[in-house]
Write a protein that holds these residues in place. Structure first.
Motif, PDB file in Angstrom:
ATOM      1  N   GLY A  55      91.038  21.488 -74.614  1.00  0.00           N
ATOM      2  CA  GLY A  55      90.584  20.584 -75.145  1.00  0.00           C
ATOM      3  C   GLY A  55      89.708  20.286 -73.546  1.00  0.00           C
ATOM      4  N   ARG A  56      89.994  20.836 -72.412  1.00  0.00           N
ATOM      5  CA  ARG A  56      89.313  20.971 -70.971  1.00  0.00           C
ATOM      6  C   ARG A  56      88.268  22.204 -70.810  1.00  0.00           C
ATOM      7  N   PHE A  57      88.367  22.833 -70.934  1.00  0.00           N
ATOM      8  CA  PHE A  57      87.398  24.053 -70.881  1.00  0.00           C
ATOM      9  C   PHE A  57      86.327  23.964 -71.680  1.00  0.00           C
ATOM     10  N   THR A  58      85.159  24.210 -71.869  1.00  0.00           N
ATOM     11  CA  THR A  58      84.195  24.540 -73.174  1.00  0.00           C
ATOM     12  C   THR A  58      83.290  26.404 -72.686  1.00  0.00           C
ATOM     13  N   ILE A  59      83.665  26.848 -74.487  1.00  0.00           N
ATOM     14  CA  ILE A  59      83.260  28.865 -73.841  1.00  0.00           C
ATOM     15  C   ILE A  59      81.620  28.196 -74.770  1.00  0.00           C
ATOM     16  N   SER A  60      79.830  28.409 -73.616  1.00  0.00           N
ATOM     17  CA  SER A  60      79.299  28.327 -74.531  1.00  0.00           C
ATOM     18  C   SER A  60      78.600  29.663 -74.332  1.00  0.00           C
ATOM     19  N   ARG A  61      76.931  30.370 -74.978  1.00  0.00           N
ATOM     20  CA  ARG A  61      76.840  31.393 -74.901  1.00  0.00           C
ATOM     21  C   ARG A  61      74.949  30.494 -75.211  1.00  0.00           C
ATOM     22  N   ASP A  62      74.501  31.552 -73.971  1.00  0.00           N
ATOM     23  CA  ASP A  62      72.396  31.745 -74.751  1.00  0.00           C
ATOM     24  C   ASP A  62      72.392  32.458 -75.046  1.00  0.00           C
ATOM     25  N   ASN A  63      72.102  33.572 -76.197  1.00  0.00           N
ATOM     26  CA  ASN A  63      72.062  34.484 -76.209  1.00  0.00           C
ATOM     27  C   ASN A  63      70.304  35.166 -75.434  1.00  0.00           C
ATOM     28  N   ALA A  64      69.181  34.353 -75.503  1.00  0.00           N
ATOM     29  CA  ALA A  64      68.071  34.484 -75.357  1.00  0.00           C
ATOM     30  C   ALA A  64      68.234  34.831 -74.223  1.00  0.00           C
ATOM     31  N   LEU A 100      83.677  22.007 -63.206  1.00  0.00           N
ATOM     32  CA  LEU A 100      83.251  22.737 -62.163  1.00  0.00           C
ATOM     33  C   LEU A 100      82.406  23.632 -63.769  1.00  0.00           C
ATOM     34  N   ARG A 101      80.721  24.431 -63.066  1.00  0.00           N
ATOM     35  CA  ARG A 101      80.624  25.583 -64.385  1.00  0.00           C
ATOM     36  C   ARG A 101      80.429  26.863 -64.133  1.00  0.00           C
ATOM     37  N   LEU A 102      80.654  26.862 -64.306  1.00  0.00           N
ATOM     38  CA  LEU A 102      80.766  28.786 -64.517  1.00  0.00           C
ATOM     39  C   LEU A 102      79.741  30.015 -65.172  1.00  0.00           C
ATOM     40  N   PHE A 108      94.392  35.815 -70.412  1.00  0.00           N
ATOM     41  CA  PHE A 108      93.316  34.918 -71.342  1.00  0.00           C
ATOM     42  C   PHE A 108      92.886  33.459 -71.129  1.00  0.00           C
ATOM     43  N   VAL A 109      91.725  33.119 -71.046  1.00  0.00           N
ATOM     44  CA  VAL A 109      91.713  31.758 -71.159  1.00  0.00           C
ATOM     45  C   VAL A 109      90.084  31.608 -71.782  1.00  0.00           C
ATOM     46  N   SER A 110      89.262  31.842 -72.420  1.00  0.00           N
ATOM     47  CA  SER A 110      88.338  32.238 -73.541  1.00  0.00           C
ATOM     48  C   SER A 110      87.884  32.983 -74.120  1.00  0.00           C
ATOM     49  N   PHE A 111      87.257  33.532 -75.896  1.00  0.00           N
ATOM     50  CA  PHE A 111      86.007  33.816 -75.421  1.00  0.00           C
ATOM     51  C   PHE A 111      85.358  32.999 -76.825  1.00  0.00           C
ATOM     52  N   ASN A 143      86.213  20.917 -67.137  1.00  0.00           N
ATOM     53  CA  ASN A 143      86.326  19.639 -66.494  1.00  0.00           C
ATOM     54  C   ASN A 143      87.980  19.000 -66.322  1.00  0.00           C
ATOM     55  N   SER A 144      87.941  18.109 -65.767  1.00  0.00           N
ATOM     56  CA  SER A 144      89.536  17.606 -65.685  1.00  0.00           C
ATOM     57  C   SER A 144      90.225  18.947 -65.237  1.00  0.00           C
ATOM     58  N   LEU A 145      90.016  18.716 -64.029  1.00  0.00           N
ATOM     59  CA  LEU A 145      90.644  20.917 -63.429  1.00  0.00           C
ATOM     60  C   LEU A 145      91.681  20.037 -62.877  1.00  0.00           C
TER      61      LEU A 145
END
Length: 121
Positions: free
Chosen positions: A66-75, A18-20, A47-50, A84-86
């Motif tokens: 190793g399963r979750f990836t946080i990212s951001r789009d400031n624009a 899933l992608r939140l 806490f999960v990620s920041f 992933n691999s939930l």
């Protein structure tokens, strides 16, 4: 003041993805570190990620590394959490937050309403 609006939660089978997404209001999005927390039924919020305001550095709880990836789009004033691999133990309400960082420590100042993630076995 920052308003946060999460989306992307739902029901998925174990091993799925899933992608939140979290859309933030305001013109100073890039000045905030952004984080995700979760709370499972009967458990404390954890806490999960920041991710830093610039997006260059990320931190994860050991349980999701190793399963979750946080990212951001400031624009787009948006932060994401790719999961992933939930596992069934990832079932929780996931909260998007905006806050501040001191080294590897994160402090959340603003919270979204949360989005439910349910992983079936």
């Amino acid at each position: 003041q920052v308003q946060l609006d999460e989306s992307g939660g739902g029901l998925v089978q174990a091993g799925g993805s899933l992608r939140l997404s979290c859309a933030a209001s305001g013109r100073t999005f890039s000045s905030y570190a952004m984080g995700w927390f979760r709370q499972a039924p009967g458990k404390e919020r954890e806490f999960v990620s920041f991710i830093r305001g610039s997006g260059g550095t990320t931190y994860y709880a050991d349980s999701v590394k190793g399963r979750f990836t946080i990212s951001r789009d400031n624009a787009k004033n948006t932060v994401y959490l790719q999961m992933n691999s939930l596992k069934p133990e990832d079932t929780a309400v996931y909260y998007c937050t905006a806050g501040s960082r001191s080294g590897s420590q994160y402090s959340a100042n603003y919270w979204g309403q949360g989005t439910q993630v349910t992983v079936s076995s």
